[in-house]
Enzyme design. Structure first.
Site, PDB file in Angstrom:
ATOM      1  N   HIS A 181       0.862  -1.193   0.000  1.00 38.56           N
ATOM      2  CA  HIS A 181       0.000   0.000   0.000  1.00 38.56           C
ATOM      3  C   HIS A 181       0.893   1.236   0.000  1.00 38.56           C
ATOM      4  O   HIS A 181       1.472   1.593   1.029  1.00 38.56           O
ATOM      5  CB  HIS A 181      -0.900   0.006   1.241  1.00 38.56           C
ATOM      6  CG  HIS A 181      -1.873   1.140   1.276  1.00 38.56           C
ATOM      7  ND1 HIS A 181      -3.200   0.969   1.593  1.00 38.56           N
ATOM      8  CD2 HIS A 181      -1.731   2.478   1.038  1.00 38.56           C
ATOM      9  CE1 HIS A 181      -3.833   2.133   1.543  1.00 38.56           C
ATOM     10  NE2 HIS A 181      -2.950   3.073   1.217  1.00 38.56           N
ATOM     11  N   HIS A 189       1.433   5.456  -1.793  1.00 40.92           N
ATOM     12  CA  HIS A 189       1.026   6.557  -2.669  1.00 40.92           C
ATOM     13  C   HIS A 189       2.287   7.138  -3.307  1.00 40.92           C
ATOM     14  O   HIS A 189       3.122   7.720  -2.602  1.00 40.92           O
ATOM     15  CB  HIS A 189       0.305   7.646  -1.865  1.00 40.92           C
ATOM     16  CG  HIS A 189      -0.959   7.150  -1.236  1.00 40.92           C
ATOM     17  ND1 HIS A 189      -2.186   7.267  -1.837  1.00 40.92           N
ATOM     18  CD2 HIS A 189      -1.171   6.484  -0.075  1.00 40.92           C
ATOM     19  CE1 HIS A 189      -3.114   6.717  -1.063  1.00 40.92           C
ATOM     20  NE2 HIS A 189      -2.517   6.217   0.016  1.00 40.92           N
ATOM     21  N   ARG A 217       2.006   9.224  -5.997  1.00 41.45           N
ATOM     22  CA  ARG A 217       1.604  10.472  -6.679  1.00 41.45           C
ATOM     23  C   ARG A 217       2.004  10.413  -8.158  1.00 41.45           C
ATOM     24  O   ARG A 217       2.157   9.334  -8.705  1.00 41.45           O
ATOM     25  CB  ARG A 217       2.166  11.712  -5.976  1.00 41.45           C
ATOM     26  CG  ARG A 217       1.993  11.730  -4.454  1.00 41.45           C
ATOM     27  CD  ARG A 217       0.553  11.698  -3.998  1.00 41.45           C
ATOM     28  NE  ARG A 217       0.451  12.001  -2.563  1.00 41.45           N
ATOM     29  CZ  ARG A 217      -0.530  11.605  -1.779  1.00 41.45           C
ATOM     30  NH1 ARG A 217      -1.507  10.834  -2.249  1.00 41.45           N
ATOM     31  NH2 ARG A 217      -0.561  11.949  -0.498  1.00 41.45           N
ATOM     32  N   LYS A 249      -9.609  -0.507  -5.349  1.00 39.68           N
ATOM     33  CA  LYS A 249      -9.594   0.162  -4.049  1.00 39.68           C
ATOM     34  C   LYS A 249     -10.927   0.864  -3.833  1.00 39.68           C
ATOM     35  O   LYS A 249     -11.322   1.703  -4.647  1.00 39.68           O
ATOM     36  CB  LYS A 249      -8.446   1.168  -4.006  1.00 39.68           C
ATOM     37  CG  LYS A 249      -8.375   2.025  -2.742  1.00 39.68           C
ATOM     38  CD  LYS A 249      -7.868   1.229  -1.549  1.00 39.68           C
ATOM     39  CE  LYS A 249      -7.887   2.061  -0.268  1.00 39.68           C
ATOM     40  NZ  LYS A 249      -6.803   3.029  -0.188  1.00 39.68           N
ATOM     41  N   HIS A 278     -10.561   1.154   2.052  1.00 39.90           N
ATOM     42  CA  HIS A 278     -10.384   2.197   3.081  1.00 39.90           C
ATOM     43  C   HIS A 278     -11.625   2.094   3.956  1.00 39.90           C
ATOM     44  O   HIS A 278     -12.693   2.542   3.571  1.00 39.90           O
ATOM     45  CB  HIS A 278     -10.253   3.589   2.445  1.00 39.90           C
ATOM     46  CG  HIS A 278      -9.994   4.657   3.471  1.00 39.90           C
ATOM     47  ND1 HIS A 278      -8.793   5.327   3.564  1.00 39.90           N
ATOM     48  CD2 HIS A 278     -10.768   5.125   4.482  1.00 39.90           C
ATOM     49  CE1 HIS A 278      -8.852   6.170   4.583  1.00 39.90           C
ATOM     50  NE2 HIS A 278     -10.035   6.074   5.151  1.00 39.90           N
ATOM     51  N   HIS A 305      -4.562  -0.355   6.051  1.00 45.14           N
ATOM     52  CA  HIS A 305      -4.105   0.483   7.172  1.00 45.14           C
ATOM     53  C   HIS A 305      -5.031   0.400   8.392  1.00 45.14           C
ATOM     54  O   HIS A 305      -5.642   1.390   8.790  1.00 45.14           O
ATOM     55  CB  HIS A 305      -3.899   1.930   6.748  1.00 45.14           C
ATOM     56  CG  HIS A 305      -4.946   2.520   5.827  1.00 45.14           C
ATOM     57  ND1 HIS A 305      -6.278   2.497   6.104  1.00 45.14           N
ATOM     58  CD2 HIS A 305      -4.822   3.134   4.633  1.00 45.14           C
ATOM     59  CE1 HIS A 305      -6.936   3.089   5.123  1.00 45.14           C
ATOM     60  NE2 HIS A 305      -6.074   3.473   4.215  1.00 45.14           N
ATOM     61  N   ASP A 354       1.409   2.830   3.487  1.00 44.80           N
ATOM     62  CA  ASP A 354       0.552   4.009   3.274  1.00 44.80           C
ATOM     63  C   ASP A 354       1.390   5.281   3.241  1.00 44.80           C
ATOM     64  O   ASP A 354       0.899   6.365   3.596  1.00 44.80           O
ATOM     65  CB  ASP A 354      -0.559   4.112   4.331  1.00 44.80           C
ATOM     66  CG  ASP A 354      -1.704   5.018   3.856  1.00 44.80           C
ATOM     67  OD1 ASP A 354      -1.799   5.287   2.643  1.00 44.80           O
ATOM     68  OD2 ASP A 354      -2.492   5.450   4.703  1.00 44.80           O
ATOM     69  N   HIS A 408       2.742  14.804   1.265  1.00 42.89           N
ATOM     70  CA  HIS A 408       2.116  16.104   0.995  1.00 42.89           C
ATOM     71  C   HIS A 408       3.213  17.132   1.227  1.00 42.89           C
ATOM     72  O   HIS A 408       3.928  17.051   2.242  1.00 42.89           O
ATOM     73  CB  HIS A 408       0.967  16.376   1.965  1.00 42.89           C
ATOM     74  CG  HIS A 408      -0.208  15.464   1.783  1.00 42.89           C
ATOM     75  ND1 HIS A 408      -1.197  15.690   0.854  1.00 42.89           N
ATOM     76  CD2 HIS A 408      -0.544  14.306   2.396  1.00 42.89           C
ATOM     77  CE1 HIS A 408      -2.098  14.721   0.912  1.00 42.89           C
ATOM     78  NE2 HIS A 408      -1.723  13.857   1.842  1.00 42.89           N
ATOM     79  N   ALA A 421      -3.889  14.929   5.369  1.00 34.83           N
ATOM     80  CA  ALA A 421      -3.649  13.649   6.036  1.00 34.83           C
ATOM     81  C   ALA A 421      -2.629  12.835   5.257  1.00 34.83           C
ATOM     82  O   ALA A 421      -2.783  12.643   4.048  1.00 34.83           O
ATOM     83  CB  ALA A 421      -4.956  12.862   6.128  1.00 34.83           C
TER      84      ALA A 421
END
Ligand code: DOR
Ligand code: ZN
Length: 352
Positions: A20, A22, A24, A106, A143, A181, A254, A258, A270
């Site tokens: 899992h 991200h 981007r 997902k 999620h 998560h 996860d 950001h 988050a």
């Protein structure tokens, strides 16, 4: 007579996978892809881009952009999660089943987290789609939080499980479901008791921290992620699950970057950006729990086994070595404050 064994100073494990993450898009891939590929052979790449990655064509293009950002001396095998919407068709599910670079769908409840606006508005309304996924062996990644404003944020995972996941796992006993998560004892208990097609990923921050680390002495924005950190008893249940040796619990960071300005502001985003120190964070947690011998199963075996993929054949080595996680990372003209910034770590992956 008691014989004390010296604690190990080096640990070699099968190369892990991150189930899992991200990554981007765009320029950021030049940072996120090498950071993840440093440690992980495979990674499940989350589809919450704008616009979201809703079908195999978009996933193939996104995967191509990821591979273009991979340094030539690294190997990496991203597995794409497609973004489930209320309008996902049976054809899209069947195309996903045929594509081995696509891992599953997902489910983001609309409004639950970053870029989830296009997500599922009615979980009950997805039954026909879940039926097709079950028939074609396509996993559902979830999620698991309800979004109703009247439900307390600390209860949202449990309510989602009771309201949706219990019925889904009963109605679709052959559907592979990964509760992503997990953050509560309720989730760990649910997964442990469910049939063997149900599993969960656990992040480093949910093993290492609880909500005191978010709120005592100030608001620690870099520890803010969703689902939000819970009370200590839940953290302890997750520690127990992760180190239990149960194949239902495996690694999913996860890692969710950001930029600094979007975290350190009145309404911070988050996400904990853990990719640069991911395996070291898990090693730290497992060592503190006296469970380093359980790290390899959790990080390198159970996820592959669950998804019916071969285990990796190469290895990584961690050295016992005290160092500090980076305070800040830069890429282009932007910067990010990583999770655990500046704090001590007791293990470090050896680079060749
Ligand atoms: O903390 C989170 N960040 N949780 C999520 O579910 C999404 C993620 C993100 O994309 O930033
Ligand atoms: Zn995520």
């Amino acid at each position: 007579m008691s014989v004390s064994t010296p604690s190990p100073t080096s640990l070699t494990i099968t190369r892990p996978d991150d189930w899992h993450v991200h990554l981007r898009d765009g320029d950021m891939l030049g940072m996120t892809v090498p950071a993840t590929a440093r440690t992980f052979h495979r990674a499940v790449v989350m589809p919450n881009l704008v616009p979201p990655v809703t079908n195999v064509e978009l996933a193939a293009q996104y995967r191509q952009r990821i591979m273009s950002a991979l340094p030539s001396d690294m190997t990496f095998d991203p597995r794409m999660a497609l973004y489930l919407t209320q309008d996902t068709t049976a054809e899209t599910v069947m195309a996903a089943a045929q594509d081995e670079t696509v891992i599953g769908f997902k489910l983001y409840p609309a409004g639950a987290t970053t870029n989830s606006a296009a997500g599922v508005r009615s979980v009950e309304g997805m039954a026909a789609t879940l039926e097709v996924m079950q028939e074609h062996g396509v996993p559902l990644l979830v999620h698991g939080e309800v979004t109703e404003p009247e439900i307390d944020i600390f209860d949202r995972e449990k309510v989602f499980i009771d309201r949706y996941l219990v019925p889904i796992t009963e109605q679709f006993p052959r559907l592979k479901v990964v509760l992503e998560h997990i953050t509560t004892k309720d989730a760990a208990d649910f997964v442990a008791a469910a049939h063997d097609q149900v599993a969960a990923t656990i992040t480093p921050q949910h093993i290492l921290m609880n909500r005191n680390d978010l709120l005592v002495g100030g608001v620690y924005v870099h520890n803010y992620c969703l689902p939000v950190l819970k009370r200590r008893t839940h953290q302890e249940a997750l520690q127990k699950a992760a180190t239990s040796g149960s194949p239902k619990f495996f690694l999913g960071t996860d890692s969710a970057p950001h930029v600094r300005e979007k975290k350190e502001t009145a309404c911070g985003c988050a996400g904990c950006f853990s990719a640069f120190t991911a395996i070291e964070l898990y090693a730290q947690a497992f060592a503190e729990l006296d469970a380093l011998d359980k790290l390899e199963g959790f990080a390198s075996h159970f996820g592959a086994d669950f998804y019916d993929l071969p285990r990796n054949t190469d290895t990584i080595t961690l050295q016992k070595y005290t160092w500090n996680a980076p305070e800040l990372v830069h890429h282009g003209d932007q910067s990010w404050v990583p999770y655990w910034a500046g704090r001590e770590l007791m293990w470090q992956q050896q680079t060749l």
